[in-house]
Design an enzyme around this catalytic site. Structure first.
Site, PDB file in Angstrom:
ATOM      1  N   HIS A 130     -31.868 -45.419   4.655  1.00 35.66           N
ATOM      2  CA  HIS A 130     -30.536 -45.096   4.160  1.00 35.66           C
ATOM      3  C   HIS A 130     -30.102 -46.231   3.235  1.00 35.66           C
ATOM      4  O   HIS A 130     -30.494 -47.379   3.441  1.00 35.66           O
ATOM      5  CB  HIS A 130     -29.572 -44.961   5.343  1.00 35.66           C
ATOM      6  CG  HIS A 130     -28.209 -44.497   4.952  1.00 35.66           C
ATOM      7  ND1 HIS A 130     -27.941 -43.206   4.558  1.00 35.66           N
ATOM      8  CD2 HIS A 130     -27.031 -45.163   4.888  1.00 35.66           C
ATOM      9  CE1 HIS A 130     -26.652 -43.096   4.276  1.00 35.66           C
ATOM     10  NE2 HIS A 130     -26.072 -44.274   4.464  1.00 35.66           N
ATOM     11  N   CYS A 176     -27.586 -40.010   0.176  1.00 35.15           N
ATOM     12  CA  CYS A 176     -27.275 -41.434   0.004  1.00 35.15           C
ATOM     13  C   CYS A 176     -27.858 -42.010  -1.287  1.00 35.15           C
ATOM     14  O   CYS A 176     -27.151 -42.663  -2.049  1.00 35.15           O
ATOM     15  CB  CYS A 176     -27.731 -42.236   1.225  1.00 35.15           C
ATOM     16  SG  CYS A 176     -29.507 -42.248   1.538  1.00 35.15           S
ATOM     17  N   HIS A 189     -21.087 -45.424   0.960  1.00 35.68           N
ATOM     18  CA  HIS A 189     -22.326 -44.644   1.073  1.00 35.68           C
ATOM     19  C   HIS A 189     -22.026 -43.179   1.369  1.00 35.68           C
ATOM     20  O   HIS A 189     -20.879 -42.815   1.631  1.00 35.68           O
ATOM     21  CB  HIS A 189     -23.227 -45.232   2.172  1.00 35.68           C
ATOM     22  CG  HIS A 189     -22.652 -45.152   3.549  1.00 35.68           C
ATOM     23  ND1 HIS A 189     -23.228 -44.418   4.546  1.00 35.68           N
ATOM     24  CD2 HIS A 189     -21.540 -45.709   4.097  1.00 35.68           C
ATOM     25  CE1 HIS A 189     -22.518 -44.535   5.663  1.00 35.68           C
ATOM     26  NE2 HIS A 189     -21.485 -45.317   5.407  1.00 35.68           N
TER      27      HIS A 189
END
Length: 168
Positions: free
Chosen positions: A129, A78, A141
């Site tokens: 994240h 990510c 993402h």
């Protein structure tokens, strides 16, 4: 020559270190949280251009699998995807790790989100994240399960794990 007991201790320590490394967030390279800025986006038309660029990035990277520490189309995590996207598409250098990216800009309220803002989630006791806001509750993402995708902020998982938003 090492004894069986000392080898067992060494293997045990190594296993602990490997286990700890998997608990940290996307990307583990440590660096200072610096951002090299390009001229600020000021007009709504500029945000339209940012959205266009981000959707273009999605079209190029859609489905690329998640790989912890990855920085290529063979696999990306990510924070690596955010790092690559900002560098190649928006001309900005962001730190490599989620932790440092979360400190790289100014925190904003969820209601203030605009295309290009970073969105952070707490996904575990020692992991985070990051994604890039697009529009209409959607963000781009690198998902651990589905690779590079667009998800919705109002999905129960993301809504529950939302941490903060940052404008760089």
């Amino acid at each position: 020559m090492q004894t069986t007991s000392s080898m067992t201790k060494l293997i045990s320590r190594l296993a602990v270190l490997i286990g700890i490394s998997f608990l940290v967030s996307c990307g583990t390279v440590q660096e200072r949280p610096t951002v090299k800025h390009v001229p600020a986006i000021k007009k709504p038309a500029d945000y339209h251009q940012v959205k266009k660029v981000l959707y273009s990035q999605y079209n190029e990277w859609q489905g690329v699998r998640y790989q912890r520490g990855g920085l290529s189309r063979h696999g990306v995590d990510c924070s690596g995807f955010v790092h690559i996207t900002f560098k190649s598409k928006l001309g900005m250098h962001l730190p490599r790790t989620t932790h440092l990216q979360s400190r790289a800009g100014r925190e904003i309220r969820k209601e203030e989100l605009r295309a290009g803002d970073l969105i952070f989630f707490r996904t575990g006791p020692a992991s985070n994240h990051v994604g890039i806001y697009l529009e209409n509750n959607k963000f781009l993402h690198a998902s651990q399960k589905k690779g590079v995708i667009i998800s919705r902020l109002d999905h129960v998982y993301w809504k529950t794990n939302y941490w903060k938003s940052v404008r760089v």
